[in-house]
Design a protein around this motif. Structure first.
Motif, PDB file in Angstrom:
ATOM      1  N   TYR A 164      -2.625  -1.333  -3.389  1.00 34.05           N
ATOM      2  CA  TYR A 164      -3.277  -0.111  -3.843  1.00 34.05           C
ATOM      3  C   TYR A 164      -2.387   1.111  -3.705  1.00 34.05           C
ATOM      4  CZ  TYR A 164      -4.730   0.654   1.126  1.00 34.05           C
ATOM      5  OH  TYR A 164      -4.779   0.843   2.486  1.00 34.05           O
ATOM      6  N   THR A 180      -7.156  -4.471 -12.483  1.00 35.58           N
ATOM      7  CA  THR A 180      -6.921  -3.144 -11.915  1.00 35.58           C
ATOM      8  C   THR A 180      -8.229  -2.359 -11.876  1.00 35.58           C
ATOM      9  OG1 THR A 180      -6.398  -2.169 -14.073  1.00 35.58           O
ATOM     10  CG2 THR A 180      -4.568  -3.077 -12.797  1.00 35.58           C
ATOM     11  N   SER A 181      -8.233  -1.313 -11.055  1.00 31.73           N
ATOM     12  CA  SER A 181      -9.449  -0.504 -10.950  1.00 31.73           C
ATOM     13  C   SER A 181      -9.114   0.868 -10.395  1.00 31.73           C
ATOM     14  CB  SER A 181     -10.476  -1.207 -10.056  1.00 31.73           C
ATOM     15  OG  SER A 181     -11.739  -0.599 -10.181  1.00 31.73           O
ATOM     16  N   LEU A 226      -4.743  -7.756  -2.455  1.00 32.52           N
ATOM     17  CA  LEU A 226      -4.892  -6.440  -3.049  1.00 32.52           C
ATOM     18  C   LEU A 226      -3.706  -5.536  -2.728  1.00 32.52           C
ATOM     19  CD1 LEU A 226      -6.797  -4.274  -4.403  1.00 32.52           C
ATOM     20  CD2 LEU A 226      -7.669  -3.833  -2.098  1.00 32.52           C
ATOM     21  N   ARG A 255       0.852  -1.189   0.000  1.00 30.18           N
ATOM     22  CA  ARG A 255       0.000   0.000   0.000  1.00 30.18           C
ATOM     23  C   ARG A 255       0.888   1.239   0.000  1.00 30.18           C
ATOM     24  NH1 ARG A 255      -3.099  -1.208   5.461  1.00 30.18           N
ATOM     25  NH2 ARG A 255      -0.911  -1.425   6.067  1.00 30.18           N
ATOM     26  N   LEU A 257      -4.734  -4.594  -8.207  1.00 30.17           N
ATOM     27  CA  LEU A 257      -4.299  -3.219  -7.968  1.00 30.17           C
ATOM     28  C   LEU A 257      -5.484  -2.270  -8.076  1.00 30.17           C
ATOM     29  CD1 LEU A 257      -2.190  -0.892  -7.748  1.00 30.17           C
ATOM     30  CD2 LEU A 257      -1.977  -1.029 -10.248  1.00 30.17           C
ATOM     31  N   VAL A 258      -5.617  -1.383  -7.095  1.00 29.98           N
ATOM     32  CA  VAL A 258      -6.641  -0.336  -7.134  1.00 29.98           C
ATOM     33  C   VAL A 258      -5.963   1.004  -6.856  1.00 29.98           C
ATOM     34  CG1 VAL A 258      -8.766   0.562  -6.127  1.00 29.98           C
ATOM     35  CG2 VAL A 258      -8.443  -1.905  -6.345  1.00 29.98           C
ATOM     36  N   VAL A 259      -6.334   2.013  -7.637  1.00 30.91           N
ATOM     37  CA  VAL A 259      -5.889   3.382  -7.379  1.00 30.91           C
ATOM     38  C   VAL A 259      -7.063   4.145  -6.783  1.00 30.91           C
ATOM     39  CG1 VAL A 259      -5.113   5.553  -8.407  1.00 30.91           C
ATOM     40  CG2 VAL A 259      -4.152   3.380  -9.209  1.00 30.91           C
ATOM     41  N   PHE A 260      -6.900   4.611  -5.560  1.00 30.74           N
ATOM     42  CA  PHE A 260      -7.915   5.426  -4.881  1.00 30.74           C
ATOM     43  C   PHE A 260      -7.519   6.890  -5.034  1.00 30.74           C
ATOM     44  CE2 PHE A 260      -8.064   1.342  -2.676  1.00 30.74           C
ATOM     45  CZ  PHE A 260      -9.429   1.096  -2.621  1.00 30.74           C
ATOM     46  N   LEU A 320     -14.021  -3.329  -6.634  1.00 27.19           N
ATOM     47  CA  LEU A 320     -13.471  -4.578  -6.090  1.00 27.19           C
ATOM     48  C   LEU A 320     -14.240  -5.823  -6.507  1.00 27.19           C
ATOM     49  CD1 LEU A 320     -12.694  -3.394  -2.437  1.00 27.19           C
ATOM     50  CD2 LEU A 320     -11.125  -3.538  -4.368  1.00 27.19           C
ATOM     51  N   TRP A 376      -8.474  -4.856   2.549  1.00 25.73           N
ATOM     52  CA  TRP A 376      -7.084  -5.143   2.198  1.00 25.73           C
ATOM     53  C   TRP A 376      -6.599  -6.426   2.886  1.00 25.73           C
ATOM     54  CZ3 TRP A 376      -2.698  -5.106   5.457  1.00 25.73           C
ATOM     55  CH2 TRP A 376      -1.479  -5.290   4.797  1.00 25.73           C
ATOM     56  N   PHE A 391      -2.953   5.027  -2.826  1.00 25.51           N
ATOM     57  CA  PHE A 391      -3.947   5.901  -2.208  1.00 25.51           C
ATOM     58  C   PHE A 391      -3.497   7.343  -2.391  1.00 25.51           C
ATOM     59  CE2 PHE A 391      -6.376   7.989   1.103  1.00 25.51           C
ATOM     60  CZ  PHE A 391      -7.594   7.330   1.049  1.00 25.51           C
TER      61      PHE A 391
END
Length: 333
Positions: free
Chosen positions: A208, A94-95, A206, A43, A175-178, A169, A201, A210
């Motif tokens: 990410y 990814t998201s 996951l 993270r 991978l997630v980009v917040f 999700l 998490w 942030f």
């Protein structure tokens, strides 16, 4: 040891600008020579003021914006080498979670339809299976499955943000980009969403990124932090080290401006003075016009990101600063 999930090298994005019909084209450097590595389940927080290039960096990492220079590799494959089938697989893995959930949601579709849409599009399950999966995901983000038939305008801001997180999700991405995912929420709802993100998490495989300007929030959510100023990374390191001993004047000013609820503690450093000055990017340190510690060298020589003890800092005077100018903040485990 975790495997490398994502890697960015010399990542640069220049937006071309034109002010008039016969005006000479100019450019705005939104992201400037960023190097970044993200391991599986890691993270990373990206912090800085508005205009520092954080959101552009997030879009570059996800391939939603093409870089001017440099490259991004996900699981060893460069974005520039991907074909249509590869992009489809990448989108499943990814998201992106955006800041404004109301603009991110379709007002004419029910919540259930929007969360389940990715499952249908990628043919992960049939209609019944997709709806079952959607109901389970809504429960995981703290919403009742009975809300599946509601429309976005029938929900509160905090509920809509949870829907956006559930949609991001639903395919269990790697991978997630917040992108400023909690900045528009009030403090009590922010705390609830932060708790949900920490739980998810732990449950999911996951990693990410942030992105935020709020250093009060990010310390609860990441392992490492990158501080950006006018497109460049000026300080990076593990979250506890950077908070306890910020080595860059910009990082120190950001931390000093974080309010504290402890009446015994006073922020002894003044807030950051002045505004972002793009004209300072071309030569020397871009932060020098706002830095109380600037010297002549700062105007003529660009400070490179270099290792100073346990973090990397782009400041000529990084070794000179004392251990802390702000109250110690508790870093959540």
């Amino acid at each position: 040891m975790s495997a490398l999930l994502l890697e960015a090298r010399n990542l640069t994005k220049v937006f071309r600008l034109r002010s008039g019909l016969f005006a000479k084209p100019s450019g705005h450097v939104a992201v400037n020579s960023i190097d970044l590595e993200l391991m599986q389940r890691e993270r990373i927080g990206v912090v800085g003021e508005s205009g520092s290039g954080k959101s552009t960096l997030g879009r570059l990492l996800l391939g939603l914006t093409s870089p001017t220079l440099g490259e991004v590799r996900f699981e060893g494959v460069a974005h520039t080498d991907r074909r249509s089938r590869d992009w489809s697989k990448f989108r499943m893995q990814t998201s992106l979670v955006q800041q404004n959930p109301l603009s991110a949601l379709n007002p004419q579709m029910t919540i259930g339809q929007q969360v389940a849409e990715a499952v249908w599009v990628h043919r992960v399950a049939d209609r019944a299976g997709a709806l079952d999966r959607t109901a389970a995901m809504l429960e995981r983000v703290g919403l009742s499955s009975a809300m599946m038939n509601r429309f976005p305008h029938q929900m509160s801001g905090g509920q809509r943000q949870r829907v956006v997180i559930a949609r991001a999700l639903i395919l269990e991405p790697k991978l997630v980009v917040f992108d400023e995912a909690v900045s528009a929420l009030d403090v009590s709802v922010q705390a609830q969403v932060v708790s949900i993100l920490r739980s998810l998490w732990q449950e999911l495989d996951l990693a990410y990124v942030f992105i935020t300007h709020d250093l009060r929030i990010v310390r609860h959510l990441v392992d490492r932090i990158a501080v950006m100023y006018l497109g460049r990374a000026v300080e990076t390191g593990d979250i506890k080290t950077v908070y306890e001993w910020p080595r860059h004047p910009y990082t120190r000013a950001l931390l000093a401006s974080v309010p504290t609820m402890d009446p015994r503690v006073r922020n002894v450093a003044p807030p950051i003075q002045g505004e972002l000055d793009i004209s300072k990017v071309t030569q020397g340190c871009a932060f020098r016009s706002r830095c109380p510690f600037a010297i002549d060298r700062c105007a003529s020589e660009l400070p490179e990101l270099r290792q100073v003890e346990r973090q990397h800092v782009a400041c000529h005077r990084a070794e000179e600063f004392p251990r802390s100018i702000v109250a110690r903040m508790e870093i959540a485990e």
